[in-house]
Scaffold this active site. Structure first.
Site, PDB file in Angstrom:
ATOM      1  N   ASP A  46       0.367  -1.469   0.364  1.00 19.02           N
ATOM      2  CA  ASP A  46      -0.123   0.176   0.250  1.00 19.02           C
ATOM      3  C   ASP A  46       0.698   1.424   0.385  1.00 19.02           C
ATOM      4  O   ASP A  46       2.248   0.867   0.204  1.00 19.02           O
ATOM      5  CB  ASP A  46      -0.912  -0.179   0.818  1.00 19.02           C
ATOM      6  CG  ASP A  46      -1.857   0.981   1.167  1.00 19.02           C
ATOM      7  OD1 ASP A  46      -2.464   1.433  -0.112  1.00 19.02           O
ATOM      8  OD2 ASP A  46      -3.093   0.836   1.916  1.00 19.02           O
ATOM      9  N   GLU A  51     -10.211   7.293   4.772  1.00 18.61           N
ATOM     10  CA  GLU A  51      -8.954   6.426   5.422  1.00 18.61           C
ATOM     11  C   GLU A  51      -8.956   7.123   6.560  1.00 18.61           C
ATOM     12  O   GLU A  51      -9.977   7.535   7.637  1.00 18.61           O
ATOM     13  CB  GLU A  51      -7.573   6.852   4.597  1.00 18.61           C
ATOM     14  CG  GLU A  51      -7.641   6.267   3.133  1.00 18.61           C
ATOM     15  CD  GLU A  51      -6.206   6.308   2.533  1.00 18.61           C
ATOM     16  OE1 GLU A  51      -5.374   5.821   3.600  1.00 18.61           O
ATOM     17  OE2 GLU A  51      -6.083   5.530   1.173  1.00 18.61           O
TER      18      GLU A  51
END
Ligand code: BGC
Ligand code: BGC
Length: 865
Positions: free
Chosen positions: A344, A545
């Site tokens: 990621d 997020e």
């Protein structure tokens, strides 16, 4: 102590406009920086303890591709021809904001991505044509064989997580937390196929989806990216979505020109971090990790998912991007996964002992491709040196590159030619947001709505009547779409940015007008003629997020705006239907009580008319579409009830997993308890000043022209020299704002934090310091917004002209990017004054709230000319 330090650093400096500063970073005394460094070293956690893994405890899976000697021969032939430099290039993915086609040509990078805020040419939004042009440029660079290079086509990835959400005009499907309620894997398959088609039409070939998280704590800001809190629901969707995106393995459609590479993410345990903290630590035992959080991976592997993304999070202290047991022993061996593992966004940099530019640990643990958005060049150099020195075994590098090449071959990337030459890309205008895709999305909206209350059978509404549509979410495509919409956080857009989309209001209006009724839109609920019924649409603002992490599951604790609106309409004898937009279940008992009917609409995306389809009868009085949604989530009974685990004794939610009424149910919901369970002000992190007061842990100080401090927490207040005066005023409620008036130069107000804040993560993202304010007057001498970071450390951003240009006397949410403060010299890792306002005499502003955020009316940009 802290306050004294702040006073010392702020006092001597007269406001200096940012643009005239010789250097953006103020010198920090050498001794101080040495101290700071040793401090960082002292508090840095020791190397992560290895959590041991027992592969035999884990479910098996079956990679669905039979041995393919022809494909293997091509992989081996390519590997033989490639130099070590070319191999290292293949295992690195860079972000288009930090890499050019020329870089790809030179470094032979295996992939590029467009992060949430990265668009072709740095644009605000991008069309399919712009994406195609950029994709072509990267493709041609990767295929340039001059200088004896091996031509290997580049992969181009993007987060197409609820439709191809990074392209203007794309169909935006409901977010995953909505889709879970539909319990309809076939629907998911169709959504996957439509999304892949729109991705390929835009010239891209890889989507970072599906998210197979199994969110256990709804405080997590990424809960909406998961289908359900229940592993069975997630497992039932995983294969369908992967097959929708990629096509079915073993059929001619598999990874043809209308399908794209999928990425199951975030492996593993992202939905189980302690307290729902994003990128946090999952403390579960191994059996729980396997049973709950791994549930979606075996079906995804069985369906032939080509990539798996390693999670930012850690398991029992060890970051997943460096976890050999789980990446190699479990995923690749036990589960037979034959695709490649991608990291990621700089996630490898969080592995113990690693930096964004240097992390042999990750590749040695089994990561095959680093996502190194801005760090790719340094990472390339270090990785190359480590392969040459043997710190990364050549066999491991060959294995990683081999996996990447196999994926590219399965995708027919070597034969397909330039991205824009694909048949779908040539018809992009017909494919993006096509009527068929929009109809599918509208169906998905209908299927995912959940009816929680319908007292007196107020729903379905008669479209021949007079219907008022109210609330902040009534006519907002942004609110109904959530994060990962056109940009990372999904903020800063108006309906004009979504051509072809329909708001909830659009849908209701169209159907009411067609039936001969009257529809009126009024966000604040004031109407011209009394309606027969009101639909009030409200809920969460978009986030993504960690920006969406919250300390409790209360819906806007302390803010009764929406509740007041519901109650006001109800008090006038109007039947009220509440439509709640949210990425997750939140505690809304007061709002449920204040409405006759309550619909959990989640984040439905661009086809708001799907809501009208279910809320309204047909003009003939029939029910065309009943509610079908069943909660894929447990709905909380208080704001502090989390996690809620149906498997546990004492499970006592407000609405249990699986709940959902239909029109056939004649259920009268009794009044619900309105005790939130919150004690005192539980302020979310990143809020510094709320309803006109410094929140707990912060103190408001006023500083005169002479630097002397006066407390500002009780108003009225003034500095001893009278340079700055504070008074209370009403914004939305009694005394929920403060007004500050300057009569002398160099006076300032500052919010000091009791403990220094680390705002590094937020600064790297695109987070802003947001002030809810009203400008009454601006001094020609200017105004500055600053931050402090301990003695001798701080920086200020000049607001002058941009502030003066704001409308006077009007309340606005005004944001300044955190990056501006970093550029002005603030050390964002130790901010102890998150808000400091300096202004010339004559300035007057009113302030109600100061917080980090992304949802603003105006952005004052330090980069603006
Ligand atoms: C997110 C991923 C995403 C990636 C690329 C990361 O911050 O965690 O889900 O795929 O960025 O945008
Ligand atoms: C990027 C996102 C990424 C995030 C991670 C953003 O600037 O646009 O794609 O996920 O940073 O912090």
């Amino acid at each position: 102590m802290r306050l004294a330090a702040c006073r010392a650093h702020i006092r001597p400096e007269p406001p200096v406009p940012l643009s005239t500063r010789p250097s953006s970073r103020r010198p920090v005394p050498a001794l101080l920086s040495v101290l700071a460094l040793s401090l960082v070293a002292a508090v840095a956690p020791a190397a992560d303890p290895p959590a041991s893994v027992h592969p035999s405890l884990w479910p098996r899976a079956h990679w669905p591709f039979p041995p393919d000697p022809a494909l293997e021969a091509r992989v081996q032939a390519l590997l033989k021809r490639m130099t070590v430099e070319e191999k290292v290039g293949q295992v690195i993915q860079a972000d288009i904001g930090s890499v050019t086609p020329e870089d790809v040509r030179k470094y032979r990078l295996g992939a590029v991505l467009a992060g949430g805020n990265s668009k072709p040419g740095g644009a605000r939004t991008a069309t399919a044509a712009q994406w195609q042009a950029l994709a072509d440029a990267f493709y041609h660079a990767s295929m340039d064989a001059s200088g004896g290079h091996v031509a290997i086509p580049v992969l181009f990835g993007i987060d197409a997580v609820h439709g191809n959400n990074g392209t203007v005009g794309a169909t935006l499907f409901p977010q995953n937390s909505a889709l879970g309620n539909a319990r309809d894997p076939e629907l998911l398959r169709e959504i996957g196929a439509a999304t892949a088609a729109e991705v390929r039409a835009s010239g891209l070939n890889w989507t970072f989806a599906p998210t197979l998280a199994v969110p256990q704590d709804d405080r997590w800001g990424r809960s909406y990216e998961g289908y359900s809190e229940d592993p069975k629901v997630v497992a039932s969707y995983a294969a369908a979505m992967v097959e929708g995106l990629q096509g079915r393995a073993g059929t001619p459609q598999f990874l043809d020109g209308s399908h794209a590479i999928a990425s199951a993410k975030h492996y593993l345990g992202d939905g189980g971090t302690r307290d729902g903290v994003d990128q946090g630590d999952n403390p579960d035992d191994e059996a729980t990790l396997a049973r709950i959080h791994a549930a979606g991976y075996p079906p995804a592997v069985d369906a032939g998912v080509q990539t798996v993304m390693a999670s930012f999070s850690s398991w029992r202290g060890a970051k997943m991007s460096g976890n050999k047991g789980l990446l190699t022993d479990v995923l690749k061996r036990r589960m037979d996964f034959g695709g490649f593992v991608v990291g990621d966004w700089n996630s490898h940099g969080q592995v113990a002992g690693c930096r964004n530019e240097d992390c042999p640990q990750a590749i040695n643990a089994g990561l095959d491709m680093f996502m190194a958005p801005d760090s790719w060049k340094g990472l390339y150099e270090h990785t190359l040196a480590e392969v040459k020195a043997g710190a990364i075994p050549m066999a491991r590098l060959d294995d990683a590159v081999g996996r990447i090449l196999r994926v590219k071959l399965r995708l027919h990337l070597f034969e397909q030619g330039a991205p824009s030459s694909l048949p779908l890309a040539r018809r992009a205008a017909q494919v993006l947001g096509s009527p068929a895709h929009r109809e599918l999305a509208r169906r998905a909206v209908r299927e995912s709505l959940v009816l929680l209350k319908n007292n007196g059978g107020v729903l379905p509404l008669d479209p021949r009547k007079r219907i008022l549509v109210a609330g902040e979410g009534a006519d907002s495509i942004s609110m109904q779409s959530g994060g990962w919409t056109l940009n990372w956080q999904g903020t800063g857009f108006t309906n004009a940015d979504f051509p072809g989309a329909r708001s909830i209001w659009d849908g209701i209006r169209a159907q009411v007008q067609a039936a001969g009724g009257t529809a009126e839109l009024s966000v604040d609920g004031r109407y011209a003629r009394k309606p027969d019924a009101a639909v009030v649409v409200f809920g969460e603002d978009p986030y993504a997020e960690f920006q969406g992490d919250i300390p409790n599951v209360g819906y806007r604790p302390g803010d009764t705006r929406d509740l007041d609106l519901l109650r006001r309409l109800r008090a006038q004898g109007i039947p009220v239907v509440a439509v709640f937009l949210s990425g997750r279940p939140l505690w809304v008992n007061p709002e449920i009580n204040a409405a006759d009917a309550f619909v959990a609409a989640w984040l439905p995306g661009s086809e708001g008319e799907g809501v009208a389809d279910v809320l309204l009868r047909t003009r003939e009085g029939r029910v065309a579409h009943d509610f079908r949604g069943r909660l894929a989530w447990s709905w909380p009974k208080s704001a502090v009830q989390t996690p809620l685990d149906p498997g546990q004794p004492g499970y006592d939610p407000q609405f249990p997993f699986g709940y959902g009424l239909t029109y056939a149910d004649r259920h009268e919901l009794p009044p619900l308890p309105e005790v939130s369970g919150l004690s005192g002000a539980q302020v979310p992190a990143g809020v510094y000043f709320e309803r006109g007061r410094a929140v707990r842990g912060y103190a408001l100080g006023l500083y005169g022209a002479d630097g002397a401090r006066a407390g500002g927490d009780v108003s009225p207040a003034a500095t001893a020299d009278g340079a700055l005066r504070e008074s209370a005023l009403d914004y939305r409620a009694q005394e929920d704002a403060r007004r500050f008036a300057w009569s002398k130069d160099r006076a300032r107000l500052a919010l000091a934090a009791r403990r220094p804040l680390d705002l590094d993560r937020e600064t790297n993202g695109d987070v802003l310091l947001v002030s809810t304010l009203r400008v009454d007057a601006v001094s020609p001498q200017g105004a500055w917004l600053g931050m402090g970071c301990g003695a001798g450390c701080g920086g200020r951003v000049a607001l002058g002209g941009q502030l003066a240009a704001l409308p006077k006397g009007q309340w606005l949410r005004v944001g300044v990017p955190l990056k501006c403060f970093r550029a002005a010299g603030v050390d964002m890792r130790r901010v102890d004054v998150p808000f400091e306002w300096v202004a010339g005499p004559g300035t007057a502003i009113a302030l109600s709230r100061v917080a980090l955020g992304t949802n603003v009316d105006r952005t004052l940009d330090c980069a603006a000319p």
